[in-house]
Design an enzyme around this catalytic site. Structure first.
Site, PDB file in Angstrom:
ATOM      1  CB  SER A  63      -4.424  42.855 -23.270  1.00 13.08           C
ATOM      2  OG  SER A  63      -3.642  42.818 -22.091  1.00 13.08           O
TER       3      SER A  63
ATOM      4  CE1 TYR B 100      -2.898  48.134 -23.888  1.00 10.98           C
ATOM      5  CE2 TYR B 100      -3.168  46.533 -22.124  1.00 10.98           C
ATOM      6  CZ  TYR B 100      -2.760  46.844 -23.408  1.00 10.98           C
ATOM      7  OH  TYR B 100      -2.237  45.861 -24.210  1.00 10.98           O
TER       8      TYR B 100
HETATM    9  P1  NDP Z   1       3.894  49.074 -29.867  1.00 11.98           P
HETATM   10  O1  NDP Z   1       3.776  50.220 -28.946  1.00 11.98           O
HETATM   11  O2  NDP Z   1       5.233  48.470 -30.113  1.00 11.98           O
HETATM   12  O3  NDP Z   1       3.219  49.410 -31.271  1.00 11.98           O
HETATM   13  C1  NDP Z   1       1.956  50.005 -31.314  1.00 11.98           C
HETATM   14  C2  NDP Z   1       1.658  50.447 -32.718  1.00 11.98           C
HETATM   15  O4  NDP Z   1       0.421  51.190 -32.690  1.00 11.98           O
HETATM   16  C3  NDP Z   1       2.731  51.373 -33.281  1.00 11.98           C
HETATM   17  O5  NDP Z   1       2.946  51.090 -34.628  1.00 11.98           O
HETATM   18  C4  NDP Z   1       2.096  52.747 -33.099  1.00 11.98           C
HETATM   19  O6  NDP Z   1       2.530  53.713 -34.023  1.00 11.98           O
HETATM   20  C5  NDP Z   1       0.626  52.436 -33.335  1.00 11.98           C
HETATM   21  N1  NDP Z   1      -0.216  53.499 -32.765  1.00 11.98           N
HETATM   22  C6  NDP Z   1      -0.211  53.937 -31.489  1.00 11.98           C
HETATM   23  N2  NDP Z   1      -1.034  54.981 -31.368  1.00 11.98           N
HETATM   24  C7  NDP Z   1      -1.566  55.219 -32.585  1.00 11.98           C
HETATM   25  C8  NDP Z   1      -2.463  56.197 -33.097  1.00 11.98           C
HETATM   26  N3  NDP Z   1      -2.943  57.173 -32.324  1.00 11.98           N
HETATM   27  N4  NDP Z   1      -2.798  56.144 -34.406  1.00 11.98           N
HETATM   28  C9  NDP Z   1      -2.280  55.192 -35.219  1.00 11.98           C
HETATM   29  N5  NDP Z   1      -1.401  54.249 -34.785  1.00 11.98           N
HETATM   30  C10 NDP Z   1      -1.042  54.275 -33.490  1.00 11.98           C
HETATM   31  O7  NDP Z   1       2.889  47.971 -29.256  1.00 11.98           O
HETATM   32  P2  NDP Z   1       2.856  46.380 -29.409  1.00 11.98           P
HETATM   33  O8  NDP Z   1       3.362  45.983 -30.726  1.00 11.98           O
HETATM   34  O9  NDP Z   1       3.434  45.806 -28.179  1.00 11.98           O
HETATM   35  O10 NDP Z   1       1.273  46.135 -29.307  1.00 11.98           O
HETATM   36  C11 NDP Z   1       0.469  45.800 -30.411  1.00 11.98           C
HETATM   37  C12 NDP Z   1      -0.899  45.391 -29.870  1.00 11.98           C
HETATM   38  O11 NDP Z   1      -0.743  44.255 -29.009  1.00 11.98           O
HETATM   39  C13 NDP Z   1      -1.568  46.465 -29.019  1.00 11.98           C
HETATM   40  O12 NDP Z   1      -2.951  46.474 -29.279  1.00 11.98           O
HETATM   41  C14 NDP Z   1      -1.305  46.010 -27.594  1.00 11.98           C
HETATM   42  O13 NDP Z   1      -2.287  46.473 -26.704  1.00 11.98           O
HETATM   43  C15 NDP Z   1      -1.346  44.509 -27.750  1.00 11.98           C
HETATM   44  N6  NDP Z   1      -0.647  43.754 -26.717  1.00 11.98           N
HETATM   45  C16 NDP Z   1       0.718  43.822 -26.594  1.00 11.98           C
HETATM   46  C17 NDP Z   1       1.384  43.086 -25.627  1.00 11.98           C
HETATM   47  C18 NDP Z   1       2.869  43.126 -25.468  1.00 11.98           C
HETATM   48  O14 NDP Z   1       3.409  42.505 -24.516  1.00 11.98           O
HETATM   49  N7  NDP Z   1       3.618  43.807 -26.326  1.00 11.98           N
HETATM   50  C19 NDP Z   1       0.643  42.200 -24.698  1.00 11.98           C
HETATM   51  C20 NDP Z   1      -0.804  42.198 -24.915  1.00 11.98           C
HETATM   52  C21 NDP Z   1      -1.395  42.953 -25.892  1.00 11.98           C
HETATM   53  P3  NDP Z   1       3.949  54.483 -33.803  1.00 11.98           P
HETATM   54  O15 NDP Z   1       4.997  53.431 -33.936  1.00 11.98           O
HETATM   55  O16 NDP Z   1       3.962  55.457 -34.892  1.00 11.98           O
HETATM   56  O17 NDP Z   1       3.902  55.070 -32.436  1.00 11.98           O
END
Ligand code: NDP
Length: 250
Positions: free
Chosen positions: A157, A170
Site C-alpha cells: 500500500s 495497517y
Molecule cells: P476488501 O476488504 O474488499 O477484501 C479483503 C479480502 O480479504 C476479503 O475477501 C476478506 O474476506 C479477506 N479477509 C479479510 N480478513 C481475513 C481473514 N481474517 N482471513 C481470511 N481472509 C480475510 O479489500 P480490498 O480488495 O480493497 O484489498 C485487497 C488488498 O489490497 C488488501 O491487502 C489491501 O490492504 C490492499 N489495498 C487496497 C487498496 C484499496 O484502495 N482498496 C489500496 C491499497 C492496498 P471477507 O470478504 O470474507 O471479509
C-alpha cells in the site's frame, strides 16, 4: 510489450496449466484477480474466510467455462498450525506444486493515533496482514519450489512505503510486507525458480476503501478490473527474472 507493467496486455492463455492460490478471493481485488486468473487459464485455489463468497466466485468461474477452482475456507485471525499443514497436504495431493501465490487478504483495523491505538486490534491487524503471509509462504514453499517458474506476489500500500498519521497497524503491517518480500526475494534469487514481488493497487473501489474513506464518492475510483494488467504480469510467466520489486498499479 511496454516496459511499464501498468500497460501490460496478456495473451488469453497466459496462465494455462498454472496452479495459483489467491487469499481473500471472495471479495474486492482478490475476487477480481481470481476471476481474471481463471479466465486466463489458471487452476485457482480460492482461499478466504467466508464460504458463501468463495462459492459465488467458484460459480462465476465455472459459468465462465474456465478451469474448475478449489475452495479453501480459512480465517487468518484464528487459523492454527494444523490448518496450514492440512492446506499444504491437500494441495500436495491434488496438484503436487504451486505456480503462483497472491497474498491479497487484509484488514484495515482502526484509523486511530498511535497514542490511542487499541493493543488487541494492533495485534490482530499485524497477524492477519503480516504474520499470516509469512506463515502461509513458509508452509507452501516446498510446493512453490516444485514449480519450474513460481511467482509470489505480496500486496502492499502507499502507506507501506511512507507512513501517514492515523494509519497505525495497517501502515506498519504493509511496511513489514515490503520487508518480507525483499528478504525472501534475496533468499530465492540465486536459485532463480521463485520470484517475489510486491504490488500496490492504489485507491480502488472496494469495501476496504469505503471503510477508510466513508465520505468519498466510490464512483471516482477505478474498479479492481482496471488493475489486472500488473497482476497478470507479476503472477504470470512474462515477469520471469523480475524479483524484489514493488510496483504500483496506478
Ligand atoms: P476488501 O476488504 O474488499 O477484501 C479483503 C479480502 O480479504 C476479503 O475477501 C476478506 O474476506 C479477506 N479477509 C479479510 N480478513 C481475513 C481473514 N481474517 N482471513 C481470511 N481472509 C480475510 O479489500 P480490498 O480488495 O480493497 O484489498 C485487497 C488488498 O489490497 C488488501 O491487502 C489491501 O490492504 C490492499 N489495498 C487496497 C487498496 C484499496 O484502495 N482498496 C489500496 C491499497 C492496498 P471477507 O470478504 O470474507 O471479509
Amino acid at each position: 510489450m511496454s516496459d511499464n507493467p501498468r500497460d501490460y496486455r496478456s495473451p488469453p492463455d497466459l496462465l494455462h496449466d498454472r496452479i495459483i492460490l489467491i487469499t481473500g478471493a471472495g471479495d474486492g481485488i482478490g475476487r477480481t484477480a481470481a476471476l481474471s486468473f481463471a479466465e486466463h487459464g489458471a487452476r485457482t485455489i480460492l482461499l478466504g474466510r467466508t464460504q458463501a463468497k468463495l462459492e459465488a466466485v467458484y460459480d462465476e468461474i465455472v459459468a465462465g467455462g474456465w478451469p474448475r477452482p478449489s475452495i479453501a475456507v480459512m480465517d487468518f485471525a484464528t487459523a492454527q498450525g494444523d490448518d496450514y499443514a492440512q492446506l499444504a497436504d491437500s494441495m500436495e495431493q491434488e496438484f503436487g506444486r504451486l505456480d503462483g501465490l497472491l497474498h491479497n487478504a487484509g484488514i484495515l483495523g482502526d484509523r486511530s493515533p498511535i497514542e490511542h491505538f487499541e493493543v488487541s486490534k494492533w495485534l490482530e491487524v499485524m497477524h492477519v496482514n503480516l504474520n499470516t503471509p509469512f506463515i502461509l509462504t513458509q508452509t507452501l514453499l516446498p510446493l512453490l519450489q516444485a514449480s519450474d517458474d513460481a511467482s509470489i506476489v505480496f500486496t502492499s500500500s502507499g502507506v507501506g512505503r511512507r507512513g501517514r498519521a492515523y494509519w497505525g497497524a495497517y501502515a506498519v503491517s504493509k511496511f513489514g510486507i515490503e520487508g518480507l518480500s525483499q528478504v525472501l526475494a534475496d533468499e530465492t534469487s540465486a536459485q532463480g525458480r521463485i520470484r517475489v514481488n510486491c504490488i500496490n493497487p492504489g485507491a480502488t473501489r472496494t469495501a476496504m476503501r469505503r471503510a477508510a474513506y466513508p465520505g468519498e464518492d466510490p464512483e471516482t475510483l477505478p474498479l479492481p478490473e482496471s488493475l489486472m494488467g500488473p497482476y497478470l504480469y507479476l503472477i504470470g510467466p512474462d515477469s520471469r527474472g523480475v524479483t524484489g520489486q514493488s510496483i504500483d498499479c496506478q
